[in-house]
Design a protein around this motif. Sequence first.
Motif, PDB file in Angstrom:
ATOM      1  N   THR A 180       0.845  -1.213   0.000  1.00 61.10           N
ATOM      2  CA  THR A 180       0.000   0.000   0.000  1.00 61.10           C
ATOM      3  C   THR A 180       0.873   1.254   0.000  1.00 61.10           C
ATOM      4  O   THR A 180       0.661   2.191  -0.780  1.00 61.10           O
ATOM      5  CB  THR A 180      -0.917  -0.011   1.251  1.00 61.10           C
ATOM      6  OG1 THR A 180      -1.783  -1.132   1.150  1.00 61.10           O
ATOM      7  CG2 THR A 180      -1.734   1.262   1.358  1.00 61.10           C
ATOM      8  N   GLU A 181       1.864   1.246   0.882  1.00 60.67           N
ATOM      9  CA  GLU A 181       2.779   2.397   0.986  1.00 60.67           C
ATOM     10  C   GLU A 181       3.488   2.645  -0.357  1.00 60.67           C
ATOM     11  O   GLU A 181       3.594   3.783  -0.820  1.00 60.67           O
ATOM     12  CB  GLU A 181       3.809   2.065   2.064  1.00 60.67           C
ATOM     13  CG  GLU A 181       4.537   3.227   2.670  1.00 60.67           C
ATOM     14  CD  GLU A 181       5.557   2.689   3.675  1.00 60.67           C
ATOM     15  OE1 GLU A 181       6.747   2.990   3.508  1.00 60.67           O
ATOM     16  OE2 GLU A 181       5.157   1.946   4.597  1.00 60.67           O
ATOM     17  N   GLY A 182       3.927   1.561  -0.988  1.00 61.93           N
ATOM     18  CA  GLY A 182       4.624   1.685  -2.277  1.00 61.93           C
ATOM     19  C   GLY A 182       3.707   2.236  -3.352  1.00 61.93           C
ATOM     20  O   GLY A 182       4.112   3.080  -4.165  1.00 61.93           O
ATOM     21  N   LEU A 183       2.456   1.760  -3.363  1.00 59.85           N
ATOM     22  CA  LEU A 183       1.508   2.242  -4.376  1.00 59.85           C
ATOM     23  C   LEU A 183       1.209   3.716  -4.137  1.00 59.85           C
ATOM     24  O   LEU A 183       1.154   4.514  -5.089  1.00 59.85           O
ATOM     25  CB  LEU A 183       0.217   1.410  -4.332  1.00 59.85           C
ATOM     26  CG  LEU A 183       0.355  -0.043  -4.810  1.00 59.85           C
ATOM     27  CD1 LEU A 183      -0.948  -0.815  -4.576  1.00 59.85           C
ATOM     28  CD2 LEU A 183       0.741  -0.107  -6.291  1.00 59.85           C
ATOM     29  N   GLU A 184       1.030   4.086  -2.877  1.00 61.93           N
ATOM     30  CA  GLU A 184       0.735   5.503  -2.587  1.00 61.93           C
ATOM     31  C   GLU A 184       1.926   6.386  -2.968  1.00 61.93           C
ATOM     32  O   GLU A 184       1.740   7.473  -3.526  1.00 61.93           O
ATOM     33  CB  GLU A 184       0.354   5.668  -1.115  1.00 61.93           C
ATOM     34  CG  GLU A 184      -1.053   5.132  -0.862  1.00 61.93           C
ATOM     35  CD  GLU A 184      -1.494   5.152   0.584  1.00 61.93           C
ATOM     36  OE1 GLU A 184      -2.709   5.036   0.823  1.00 61.93           O
ATOM     37  OE2 GLU A 184      -0.625   5.267   1.488  1.00 61.93           O
ATOM     38  N   LYS A 185       3.129   5.897  -2.705  1.00 63.44           N
ATOM     39  CA  LYS A 185       4.329   6.673  -3.085  1.00 63.44           C
ATOM     40  C   LYS A 185       4.407   6.860  -4.589  1.00 63.44           C
ATOM     41  O   LYS A 185       4.894   7.881  -5.091  1.00 63.44           O
ATOM     42  CB  LYS A 185       5.590   5.942  -2.610  1.00 63.44           C
ATOM     43  CG  LYS A 185       6.027   6.391  -1.252  1.00 63.44           C
ATOM     44  CD  LYS A 185       7.482   6.035  -0.995  1.00 63.44           C
ATOM     45  CE  LYS A 185       7.787   6.291   0.465  1.00 63.44           C
ATOM     46  NZ  LYS A 185       8.512   5.201   1.111  1.00 63.44           N
ATOM     47  N   ALA A 186       3.919   5.847  -5.339  1.00 65.66           N
ATOM     48  CA  ALA A 186       3.951   5.939  -6.810  1.00 65.66           C
ATOM     49  C   ALA A 186       2.856   6.858  -7.336  1.00 65.66           C
ATOM     50  O   ALA A 186       2.803   7.130  -8.537  1.00 65.66           O
ATOM     51  CB  ALA A 186       3.804   4.542  -7.410  1.00 65.66           C
ATOM     52  N   GLY A 187       1.936   7.294  -6.441  1.00 63.16           N
ATOM     53  CA  GLY A 187       0.897   8.234  -6.864  1.00 63.16           C
ATOM     54  C   GLY A 187      -0.507   7.656  -6.878  1.00 63.16           C
ATOM     55  O   GLY A 187      -1.457   8.334  -7.272  1.00 63.16           O
ATOM     56  N   PHE A 188      -0.650   6.381  -6.455  1.00 63.89           N
ATOM     57  CA  PHE A 188      -1.991   5.762  -6.452  1.00 63.89           C
ATOM     58  C   PHE A 188      -2.777   6.166  -5.215  1.00 63.89           C
ATOM     59  O   PHE A 188      -2.207   6.475  -4.166  1.00 63.89           O
ATOM     60  CB  PHE A 188      -1.876   4.227  -6.480  1.00 63.89           C
ATOM     61  CG  PHE A 188      -1.497   3.697  -7.823  1.00 63.89           C
ATOM     62  CD1 PHE A 188      -2.451   3.573  -8.822  1.00 63.89           C
ATOM     63  CD2 PHE A 188      -0.179   3.352  -8.111  1.00 63.89           C
ATOM     64  CE1 PHE A 188      -2.109   3.106 -10.083  1.00 63.89           C
ATOM     65  CE2 PHE A 188       0.178   2.883  -9.362  1.00 63.89           C
ATOM     66  CZ  PHE A 188      -0.791   2.758 -10.355  1.00 63.89           C
ATOM     67  N   ARG A 189      -4.107   6.116  -5.359  1.00 64.87           N
ATOM     68  CA  ARG A 189      -4.993   6.282  -4.205  1.00 64.87           C
ATOM     69  C   ARG A 189      -5.691   4.934  -3.977  1.00 64.87           C
ATOM     70  O   ARG A 189      -6.193   4.330  -4.929  1.00 64.87           O
ATOM     71  CB  ARG A 189      -6.015   7.377  -4.505  1.00 64.87           C
ATOM     72  CG  ARG A 189      -6.539   8.011  -3.246  1.00 64.87           C
ATOM     73  CD  ARG A 189      -7.130   9.392  -3.503  1.00 64.87           C
ATOM     74  NE  ARG A 189      -6.139  10.385  -3.907  1.00 64.87           N
ATOM     75  CZ  ARG A 189      -6.431  11.498  -4.588  1.00 64.87           C
ATOM     76  NH1 ARG A 189      -7.670  11.747  -4.962  1.00 64.87           N
ATOM     77  NH2 ARG A 189      -5.493  12.377  -4.901  1.00 64.87           N
ATOM     78  N   MET A 190      -5.696   4.471  -2.727  1.00 62.79           N
ATOM     79  CA  MET A 190      -6.266   3.152  -2.434  1.00 62.79           C
ATOM     80  C   MET A 190      -7.794   3.224  -2.398  1.00 62.79           C
ATOM     81  O   MET A 190      -8.362   4.195  -1.894  1.00 62.79           O
ATOM     82  CB  MET A 190      -5.757   2.635  -1.078  1.00 62.79           C
ATOM     83  CG  MET A 190      -4.251   2.520  -0.969  1.00 62.79           C
ATOM     84  SD  MET A 190      -3.467   1.579  -2.314  1.00 62.79           S
ATOM     85  CE  MET A 190      -4.184  -0.048  -2.041  1.00 62.79           C
ATOM     86  N   ASP A 191      -8.431   2.157  -2.916  1.00 71.09           N
ATOM     87  CA  ASP A 191      -9.897   2.067  -2.889  1.00 71.09           C
ATOM     88  C   ASP A 191     -10.377   0.957  -1.968  1.00 71.09           C
ATOM     89  O   ASP A 191     -11.398   1.102  -1.308  1.00 71.09           O
ATOM     90  CB  ASP A 191     -10.438   1.793  -4.301  1.00 71.09           C
ATOM     91  CG  ASP A 191     -10.204   2.985  -5.206  1.00 71.09           C
ATOM     92  OD1 ASP A 191     -10.578   4.096  -4.812  1.00 71.09           O
ATOM     93  OD2 ASP A 191      -9.619   2.804  -6.281  1.00 71.09           O
ATOM     94  N   ALA A 192      -9.683  -0.180  -1.963  1.00 66.37           N
ATOM     95  CA  ALA A 192     -10.134  -1.305  -1.144  1.00 66.37           C
ATOM     96  C   ALA A 192      -8.975  -2.251  -0.930  1.00 66.37           C
ATOM     97  O   ALA A 192      -8.037  -2.312  -1.736  1.00 66.37           O
ATOM     98  CB  ALA A 192     -11.273  -2.044  -1.837  1.00 66.37           C
ATOM     99  N   ARG A 193      -9.126  -3.000   0.182  1.00 67.19           N
ATOM    100  CA  ARG A 193      -8.075  -3.952   0.493  1.00 67.19           C
ATOM    101  C   ARG A 193      -8.736  -5.139   1.164  1.00 67.19           C
ATOM    102  O   ARG A 193      -9.479  -4.971   2.134  1.00 67.19           O
ATOM    103  CB  ARG A 193      -7.122  -3.224   1.415  1.00 67.19           C
ATOM    104  CG  ARG A 193      -6.276  -4.038   2.282  1.00 67.19           C
ATOM    105  CD  ARG A 193      -5.307  -3.062   2.888  1.00 67.19           C
ATOM    106  NE  ARG A 193      -4.815  -3.568   4.115  1.00 67.19           N
ATOM    107  CZ  ARG A 193      -3.680  -3.165   4.663  1.00 67.19           C
ATOM    108  NH1 ARG A 193      -2.976  -2.205   4.101  1.00 67.19           N
ATOM    109  NH2 ARG A 193      -3.267  -3.678   5.776  1.00 67.19           N
ATOM    110  N   LEU A 194      -8.524  -6.320   0.606  1.00 68.36           N
ATOM    111  CA  LEU A 194      -9.130  -7.513   1.174  1.00 68.36           C
ATOM    112  C   LEU A 194      -8.007  -8.493   1.478  1.00 68.36           C
ATOM    113  O   LEU A 194      -7.195  -8.794   0.600  1.00 68.36           O
ATOM    114  CB  LEU A 194     -10.111  -8.107   0.162  1.00 68.36           C
ATOM    115  CG  LEU A 194     -11.073  -9.201   0.638  1.00 68.36           C
ATOM    116  CD1 LEU A 194     -12.279  -9.244  -0.273  1.00 68.36           C
ATOM    117  CD2 LEU A 194     -10.418 -10.558   0.695  1.00 68.36           C
TER     118      LEU A 194
END
Length: 217
Positions: A180-194
Amino acid sequence: MTEATFLRDTREGYDKIAGDYAERFPTMLVDGPLGTAMLTAFAELIKGAGGGPVVEVGSGAGRVTGFLHSLGVRLSGIDLSPAMLALARRNHPELRFDEGSMTALDLPDGSLTGLLAWYSVIHVPPESHPEVFAEFHRVLAPGGHLLVAFQVGDAPLRFTEAFGHTVSLDFHRLSPDRVTEGLEKAGFRMDARLVREPSGDEKVPQAYLLAHRPADG
Ligand SMILES: C[S@@+](CC[C@H](N)C(=O)[O-])C[C@H]1O[C@@H](n2cnc3c(N)ncnc32)[C@H](O)[C@@H]1O
């Protein structure tokens, strides 16, 4: 440029085990009700955004590519292994599968509505995740959707033998927090996590992360 050892080892490993792998994970088998639910939610998001184009990176023998196609998603697959690509093309002659690596995608900037990495970032060492997540962000259009699946854990699993073949295949079990941290650093916004508990012969929990590239970033 010299190819990274992990890419060469992964390609060689899958080329050797392709036939047995496809037998073990049949064409339309998808990963239990919760994995299927995440893929179905992804398909709904994509259809709401025009139906595609979507790319599955690490599409293997095409079972998940085929499943999303059956739900009405316009997509193609990319894989490192020619033997896996041959199986995918045989199983799904209606779909396009190209050779390539998620570390350097041969796709224009902002060209995709969705990108799926279903148990494929597990073959990229975590230190190379920033470059892979930057590639995912680059090729997705603003608003585009990303779904990533992986086994949860902190120690990589190394196979030196698989289905009777000598291989050097690493399966990196990953932390949902770190991905999650890596995706956010790349510029993504999280929607869901299962994160679901292991089932059947699985040894560890399985994670599915859904994110998007923000419209303004
Ligand atoms: C565990 S299989 C999953 C296949 C498919 N997603 C499925 O669930 O049936 C992982 C696949 O990812 C591919 N792969 C691994 N590293 C890759 C990379 N850097 N770029 C593209 N494909 C890769 C492998 O060749 C293999 O076919």
